[in-house]
Every structure is written in structure tokens, then in C-alpha cells.
Design a protein around this motif. Structure first.
Motif, PDB file in Angstrom:
ATOM      1  N   SER A  63       0.915  -1.093   0.121  1.00 32.23           N
ATOM      2  CA  SER A  63       0.168   0.055   0.032  1.00 32.23           C
ATOM      3  C   SER A  63       0.839   1.304  -0.026  1.00 32.23           C
ATOM      4  O   SER A  63       1.947   1.018   0.619  1.00 32.23           O
ATOM      5  CB  SER A  63      -0.930  -0.066   1.289  1.00 32.23           C
ATOM      6  N   THR A  64       0.444   2.145  -0.634  1.00 31.61           N
ATOM      7  CA  THR A  64       1.367   3.595  -0.822  1.00 31.61           C
ATOM      8  C   THR A  64       0.757   4.679   0.222  1.00 31.61           C
ATOM      9  O   THR A  64       1.470   5.507   0.480  1.00 31.61           O
ATOM     10  CB  THR A  64       1.153   4.006  -2.217  1.00 31.61           C
ATOM     11  N   GLY A  65      -0.470   4.530   0.670  1.00 31.54           N
ATOM     12  CA  GLY A  65      -1.129   5.429   1.625  1.00 31.54           C
ATOM     13  C   GLY A  65      -1.598   6.612   0.673  1.00 31.54           C
ATOM     14  O   GLY A  65      -1.832   7.810   1.384  1.00 31.54           O
ATOM     15  N   GLU A  66      -1.439   6.829  -0.633  1.00 26.17           N
ATOM     16  CA  GLU A  66      -1.522   7.812  -1.502  1.00 26.17           C
ATOM     17  C   GLU A  66      -2.886   7.739  -2.163  1.00 26.17           C
ATOM     18  O   GLU A  66      -3.145   6.703  -2.816  1.00 26.17           O
ATOM     19  CB  GLU A  66      -0.507   8.194  -2.446  1.00 26.17           C
ATOM     20  N   THR A  67      -3.810   8.699  -2.042  1.00 24.25           N
ATOM     21  CA  THR A  67      -5.000   8.526  -2.753  1.00 24.25           C
ATOM     22  C   THR A  67      -5.235   9.658  -3.750  1.00 24.25           C
ATOM     23  O   THR A  67      -4.771  10.533  -3.813  1.00 24.25           O
ATOM     24  CB  THR A  67      -6.177   9.166  -1.809  1.00 24.25           C
ATOM     25  N   VAL A  68      -5.548   8.962  -5.027  1.00 26.64           N
ATOM     26  CA  VAL A  68      -5.671   9.713  -6.336  1.00 26.64           C
ATOM     27  C   VAL A  68      -7.145   9.498  -6.862  1.00 26.64           C
ATOM     28  O   VAL A  68      -7.840   8.511  -6.299  1.00 26.64           O
ATOM     29  CB  VAL A  68      -4.628   9.116  -7.229  1.00 26.64           C
ATOM     30  N   ALA A  69      -7.368  10.331  -7.901  1.00 28.26           N
ATOM     31  CA  ALA A  69      -8.619  10.182  -8.731  1.00 28.26           C
ATOM     32  C   ALA A  69      -8.100  10.137  -9.967  1.00 28.26           C
ATOM     33  O   ALA A  69      -7.527  10.972 -10.461  1.00 28.26           O
ATOM     34  CB  ALA A  69      -9.252  11.364  -8.522  1.00 28.26           C
ATOM     35  N   VAL A  70      -8.582   9.111 -10.651  1.00 28.44           N
ATOM     36  CA  VAL A  70      -8.145   8.671 -12.051  1.00 28.44           C
ATOM     37  C   VAL A  70      -9.279   8.424 -12.934  1.00 28.44           C
ATOM     38  O   VAL A  70     -10.526   8.151 -12.221  1.00 28.44           O
ATOM     39  CB  VAL A  70      -7.414   7.463 -12.240  1.00 28.44           C
ATOM     40  N   THR A  71      -8.890   8.540 -14.173  1.00 30.88           N
ATOM     41  CA  THR A  71     -10.361   8.138 -15.256  1.00 30.88           C
ATOM     42  C   THR A  71      -9.817   7.571 -16.305  1.00 30.88           C
ATOM     43  O   THR A  71      -8.540   7.173 -16.459  1.00 30.88           O
ATOM     44  CB  THR A  71     -10.870   9.432 -15.873  1.00 30.88           C
ATOM     45  N   GLY A  72     -10.646   6.483 -16.961  1.00 29.20           N
ATOM     46  CA  GLY A  72     -10.303   5.800 -18.073  1.00 29.20           C
ATOM     47  C   GLY A  72     -11.585   5.277 -18.453  1.00 29.20           C
ATOM     48  O   GLY A  72     -12.626   5.174 -18.013  1.00 29.20           O
ATOM     49  N   ARG A  73     -11.471   4.537 -19.825  1.00 24.96           N
ATOM     50  CA  ARG A  73     -12.628   3.644 -20.440  1.00 24.96           C
ATOM     51  C   ARG A  73     -12.376   2.097 -19.762  1.00 24.96           C
ATOM     52  O   ARG A  73     -11.279   1.569 -19.732  1.00 24.96           O
ATOM     53  CB  ARG A  73     -12.301   3.717 -21.755  1.00 24.96           C
ATOM     54  N   VAL A  74     -13.427   1.573 -19.441  1.00 28.29           N
ATOM     55  CA  VAL A  74     -13.784   0.157 -19.004  1.00 28.29           C
ATOM     56  C   VAL A  74     -13.384  -0.773 -19.925  1.00 28.29           C
ATOM     57  O   VAL A  74     -14.376  -0.636 -21.272  1.00 28.29           O
ATOM     58  CB  VAL A  74     -14.949  -0.204 -18.121  1.00 28.29           C
ATOM     59  N   MET A  75     -12.160  -1.605 -20.008  1.00 30.33           N
ATOM     60  CA  MET A  75     -11.972  -2.393 -20.925  1.00 30.33           C
ATOM     61  C   MET A  75     -12.284  -3.861 -20.650  1.00 30.33           C
ATOM     62  O   MET A  75     -12.115  -4.880 -21.521  1.00 30.33           O
ATOM     63  CB  MET A  75     -10.595  -2.160 -21.666  1.00 30.33           C
ATOM     64  N   PHE A  76     -12.203  -4.123 -19.454  1.00 30.93           N
ATOM     65  CA  PHE A  76     -12.283  -5.461 -18.895  1.00 30.93           C
ATOM     66  C   PHE A  76     -13.141  -5.193 -17.549  1.00 30.93           C
ATOM     67  O   PHE A  76     -12.694  -4.338 -16.839  1.00 30.93           O
ATOM     68  CB  PHE A  76     -11.209  -5.913 -18.726  1.00 30.93           C
ATOM     69  N   VAL A  77     -13.851  -6.092 -17.225  1.00 29.54           N
ATOM     70  CA  VAL A  77     -14.780  -6.078 -15.816  1.00 29.54           C
ATOM     71  C   VAL A  77     -14.800  -7.677 -15.459  1.00 29.54           C
ATOM     72  O   VAL A  77     -15.064  -8.440 -16.183  1.00 29.54           O
ATOM     73  CB  VAL A  77     -16.179  -5.559 -15.915  1.00 29.54           C
ATOM     74  N   ALA A  86     -11.466  -4.059 -12.579  1.00 32.10           N
ATOM     75  CA  ALA A  86     -11.927  -3.513 -13.721  1.00 32.10           C
ATOM     76  C   ALA A  86     -10.581  -3.180 -14.447  1.00 32.10           C
ATOM     77  O   ALA A  86      -9.695  -2.595 -13.571  1.00 32.10           O
ATOM     78  CB  ALA A  86     -12.881  -2.400 -13.746  1.00 32.10           C
ATOM     79  N   THR A  87     -10.416  -3.059 -15.653  1.00 30.08           N
ATOM     80  CA  THR A  87      -9.323  -2.693 -16.405  1.00 30.08           C
ATOM     81  C   THR A  87      -9.750  -1.217 -17.143  1.00 30.08           C
ATOM     82  O   THR A  87     -10.605  -1.245 -17.934  1.00 30.08           O
ATOM     83  CB  THR A  87      -8.775  -3.541 -17.610  1.00 30.08           C
ATOM     84  N   LEU A  88      -8.932  -0.267 -16.445  1.00 29.22           N
ATOM     85  CA  LEU A  88      -9.350   1.175 -17.148  1.00 29.22           C
ATOM     86  C   LEU A  88      -8.157   1.548 -18.194  1.00 29.22           C
ATOM     87  O   LEU A  88      -7.029   1.079 -18.203  1.00 29.22           O
ATOM     88  CB  LEU A  88      -9.323   2.245 -16.115  1.00 29.22           C
ATOM     89  N   GLN A  89      -8.817   2.275 -19.211  1.00 26.74           N
ATOM     90  CA  GLN A  89      -7.626   2.574 -20.154  1.00 26.74           C
ATOM     91  C   GLN A  89      -7.772   3.922 -20.759  1.00 26.74           C
ATOM     92  O   GLN A  89      -8.971   4.563 -20.828  1.00 26.74           O
ATOM     93  CB  GLN A  89      -7.897   1.546 -21.655  1.00 26.74           C
ATOM     94  N   GLU A  90      -6.499   4.547 -20.985  1.00 29.59           N
ATOM     95  CA  GLU A  90      -6.539   5.895 -21.636  1.00 29.59           C
ATOM     96  C   GLU A  90      -5.448   5.811 -22.691  1.00 29.59           C
ATOM     97  O   GLU A  90      -4.776   4.798 -23.080  1.00 29.59           O
ATOM     98  CB  GLU A  90      -6.145   7.000 -20.881  1.00 29.59           C
TER      99      GLU A  90
END
Length: 509
Positions: A63-77, A86-90
Motif C-alpha cells: 500500500s502507498t497511503g496515497e489517494t488519487v482520482a483517475v479516469t479511463g474507459r472500462v475495457m475489462f470487468v 476492472a481494467t481502465l484504459q487511456e
């Protein structure tokens, strides 16, 4: 996704085989729950590429202890019990399709949100996931979601790569091709790198980039059939440009000694694996240069473009290895054709004899063609396909290029070359004709050909001739097909190199 809690439980009688209808129903359920399926913006603190770059070597379970907000297209669930994946893609900085795993856990998001994820999120959706950066137990870099939201609901299912995305569909629905195939996105970036390299090479040589009209009163600069259109404001018939040459030469007359343009040109002609009705060319003109200087410019541009595209200078093809680092040969048209057909062909060879040569080699010709046109066609059909290594084909008959000057030493031919690589023309160059009297004679001859029914002949451009009469310096010029250069480096047809090529309507295809 708290407002969606009730949306996930909506029962309906939809045909679940109609995936578009199912997805449209999910959109309606989101709206009914007060959730925008297409919000104006969502929180995003880092790209997927940035996360991968910052955390390249996490140990499994770390664990990194770092919180992020990311976006992407769902390519696998994979939705299983209390933990969903889920696999997100950009797109990524080079079109390679950066991917990152998102994990949606009952313990982190709660029962209602987990149910929303399972019920409302589909392949193809754009989502925002916020959570801690971790490595899964298998060592996969992941975001352990604390919250998520749909950023754009895909109401049409993604195509299945091998079953539904054939060549015709890839070209016709390029947007779908770009989503699911890394190679399609990478083509866009490689083409951009090639074009940028050409610009950089010319800028380094002191050239200035300009823009010239696409909509023209008189078409010229090449022998090709134009597209016709009409300008209401002038009550005037117009054409789309078939070349940029004549305006760029006007600029040189005006004192812009090194000038170029990269842009679309339009020719109302055939469509095949090497020709498109609209395509991209580079044209460049340099005062105080000739065709030999332009050959050096061309070689420099192509070698730099190969490096920029990430291509080897030794290109593997079905015809053999093309060695761009090797010798770039020069072949004269008449001796080259003579060697290929086993008899001497000269500028004095009659049209009758050339038609016999065409018949012997099963080359179709038009009975109306004169000797010069026959030589050009015979060379193109018999010799050109055999020129695999870079070759400057030179000493053409004058009919090949009405805008090129007569050869300074060899009678009956002009100072012009075509660059053939891999059996295909990639570019051309001349020592440009700048004598306004001779150029007028050439254009008058073209006008007579047009009046006789040649729909590829140039029109008489009096303003261009007026520009030459002010005095044009000696100059060399280049024409380079960008699409064909991309084809060389990628081993693809022209439709794959153009992002959105012109196609027949689907009903006619």
C-alpha cells in the motif's frame, strides 16, 4: 455514487439480447436517480500513465497511503462477490493504450455502491475512480476504490476485436478501431511524428511554412482531374486544388526563397490501395537550387522521418529488405526502359513502335497516346515495380512535367525525377521552369489538350504567368506524398494511414 443506489434495483422487461437497449435503460435509470450519466467534468488528479510512472515497482500486497482520482474507459470487468475488478484504459502519450486496474471492494465502497457498479457499469463506459494506489496480491498496480462515478455512459457495446472489427469496419468506424486496437492509435502518433519530422527538417534548412488556397478559380500544378464546386458569393464555378505548386512559386517570386506547405489536395480520380481522392502532400520550393539539391533534401527528410517514426532504416517487405542507408541510385527513363524490354528506346522512338512494345509486354495503352505518354506509361508498368531500393528515376520526356525545365545537357528530356521506393512512387522534384515565355507555351499546349477532351490537363493560369514575368529566381521544387511515406514505414495500405479516409456510403459499399 450514493444517488445511484436506487437506480441499480430497477426491474425491467427488456430483451437482454439487445445490448444497446439494455444500456439505454441504464442511462434512464441513472437520470431517474438524479445522476448525470454525462457530467460536465469529474475529479481527476492524475493520468494512468502518471500513476504507472510514479509507482513502477510495488511489491505484491503493498500500500502507498496515497489517494488519487483517475479516469479511463472500462475495457475489462470481472464482477465476483464482494470484490470486483476492472481494467481502465487511456490513450497514453504515444497511443499505446495505458491501462490500470481498479478494484471495487464491498469493504471500501459499501453494499449499495458495489451493487451500483455491478448493475450500471459496462464495457466502454468512461469512469472516475478515487482511491488508494496499491499492488494487488498478485502484484498488479491498482486503485482500491473508495468511490467511483460514471463519466460517460457507452450505450453501444464495444466491437469484438476478431469477430466484428474486420478491415472494412475498422476503416468505416475508425472511432471503434481506435478504442480497441493499439495499432490504430499508434498509427495516428507515428504519422504525426513523420509529419513533424518533415517540418523540423525543413525549418532547420531555413524554410518557412505557408498556407495557400484550397478553393481555386483555376486548377493547376499537376495533371489531374479536379473536383468541381460553385461559389455563390462570386456566382463562380470553382475547383478544389489538385496541387499547391503554383501559389508556392508565387511566394518565391515575391522573395520568400525557401517555402513549403503540408496540406490536403483533391483529385477526382481512382480509389485503390495506393490512391485516395483526398490526400496529404508536402510541396517545397527553394530559390537557387535544382533537382540535385532537392534530391539531397528529399533523402534527408525521409531518413529523419524514418528515425522519428521509430522505424528501422532497413525495412522488411514482401519484396525484400529496403535499405535506406544504402545507395540511392539514379536511373534514366529511356535507358532503364531499354534494358527492361531488350531494345533501345530513345526520344526518337515512334509511337507505333512503342505500341508494339506495349503489346509484347501486355501493357494496356490508349490509342490516342503519343510517344512521350507511351514511354511514361511503359516505364511505370514495366520498370517501376522492380525498383525496390530508393531510386531517383530521371530524364523524363517533357510531357511528364509541363512545369519542369528542359535538361541543361540532354536533348529531349527534362530536369525532373520521381523517387521510387518499394516499387512505388513516393515523391517527385524538378529544376523548375521559370522562363515565362516557355511556361506560357507549355500552358497553352495544356489548354489545347483540355479543349480536345483531356480532363487531366492543366488550365491556363494567366496570373501565375504574370508572376513569372516579374522574374522568378532559378529554383528547385519537391512534392512528397505523406500518406505513401507513412505506408512505407508501416507496411499498410493508404486507407489505414489516413485517419478518416473517404469511403462509399454504407448502402453502396
Amino acid at each position: 455514487m450514493t444517488a445511484q443506489n436506487s437506480a441499480a434495483s430497477g426491474a425491467n422487461d427488456l430483451d437482454t439480447n439487445d445490448q444497446r437497449a439494455v444500456r439505454l435503460d441504464k442511462r434512464e435509470r441513472l437520470l431517474a436517480a438524479g445522476v448525470q450519466p454525462y457530467p460536465v467534468t469529474v475529479e481527476r488528479s492524475a493520468s494512468l500513465a502518471e500513476i504507472r510512472k510514479r509507482f513502477p515497482d510495488l511489491e505484491p500486497g503493498a500500500s502507498t497511503g496515497e489517494t488519487v482520482a483517475v479516469t479511463g474507459r472500462v475495457m475489462f470487468v470481472r464482477n465476483t462477490g464482494k470484490l470486483c475488478f476492472a481494467t481502465l484504459q487511456e490513450g497514453g502519450p504515444d497511443g499505446s493504450g495505458v491501462r490500470l486496474q481498479a478494484m471495487i471492494s464491498l469493504a471500501e465502497v459499501g453494499e449499495a455502491a458495489l451493487a451500483d457498479w455491478k448493475a450500471l457499469v459496462d464495457l466502454g463506459d468512461h469512469v472516475r475512480v478515487s482511491g488508494e494506489v496499491i499492488a494487488s496480491r498478485r502484484g498488479e498496480l491498482s486503485i482500491m476504490a473508495s468511490s467511483f462515478e460514471i463519466a460517460s455512459k457507452a450505450v453501444r457495446p464495444l466491437p469484438v476485436l476478431h469477430a466484428e472489427l474486420n478491415e472494412e469496419t475498422r476503416v468505416r468506424q475508425r472511432y471503434a478501431d481506435l478504442i480497441v486496437r493499439d495499432e490504430a492509435r499508434q498509427m495516428v502518433f507515428r504519422r504525426a511524428a513523420i509529419t513533424r519530422s518533415i517540418r523540423d527538417t525543413l525549418h532547420d534548412r531555413g524554410y518557412v511554412e505557408v498556407e495557400t488556397p484550397m478553393l481555386q478559380l483555376i486548377h493547376g500544378g499537376a495533371q489531374a482531374r479536379p473536383f468541381q464546386t460553385y461559389l455563390n458569393a462570386f456566382d463562380q464555378d470553382m475547383t478544389l486544388r489538385i496541387a499547391t505548386e503554383l501559389y508556392l512559386k508565387r511566394a518565391v517570386v515575391g522573395g520568400i526563397d525557401r517555402v513549403f506547405e503540408i496540406g490536403r489536395v483533391f483529385r477526382n480520380e481512382g480509389v485503390d490501395s495506393t490512391h485516395s481522392p483526398e490526400f496529404t502532400t508536402l510541396e517545397s520550393y527553394e530559390a537557387w537550387a535544382d533537382m540535385y539539391v532537392m534530391a539531397e533534401r528529399m533523402r534527408e527528410m525521409i531518413l529523419n522521418a524514418a528515425d522519428a517514426a521509430g522505424s528501422s532504416r532497413q525495412i522488411q517487405t514482401d519484396q525484400g529488405v529496403i535499405d535506406l542507408d544504402g545507395e540511392w541510385a539514379w536511373v534514366s527513363v529511356y535507358p532503364g526502359l531499354s534494358a527492361a524490354v531488350g531494345e533501345e528506346i530513345t526520344p526518337a522512338t515512334s509511337a507505333e513502335r512503342l505500341r508494339a512494345v506495349a503489346a509484347a509486354h501486355e501493357v494496356s495503352v490508349d490509342p490516342a497516346w503519343d510517344a512521350q505518354k507511351l514511354v511514361i506509361e511503359l516505364f511505370g508498368e514495366i520498370v517501376e515495380p522492380t525498383l525496390i531500393q530508393p531510386t531517383f528515376v530521371c530524364d523524363y520526356p517533357p510531357a511528364a512535367q509541363p512545369l519542369a525545365r528542359a535538361h541543361r545537357e540532354k536533348p529531349g528530356v527534362i530536369e525532373a525525377w520521381d523517387l521510387i521506393i518499394g516499387g512505388m512512387e513516393r515523391g517527385t522534384a524538378f529544376s523548375e521552369l521559370v522562363d515565362p515565355v516557355l511556361q506560357r507555351e507549355r500552358l497553352m499546349e495544356q489548354a489545347r489538350m483540355a479543349a480536345a477532351g483531356d480532363d487531366e490537363a492543366m488550365q491556363h493560369d494567366e496570373d501565375f504567368l504574370r508572376a513569372l514575368e516579374y522574374g522568378a529566381p532559378p529554383m528547385g521544387g519537391i512534392g512528397l506524398g505523406i500518406d505513401r511515406l507513412v505506408m512505407l514505414f508501416t507496411g499498410t495500405g493508404i486507407r489505414e494511414t489516413i485517419l478518416f479516409p473517404l469511403l462509399k456510403p454504407e448502402a453502396q459499399a
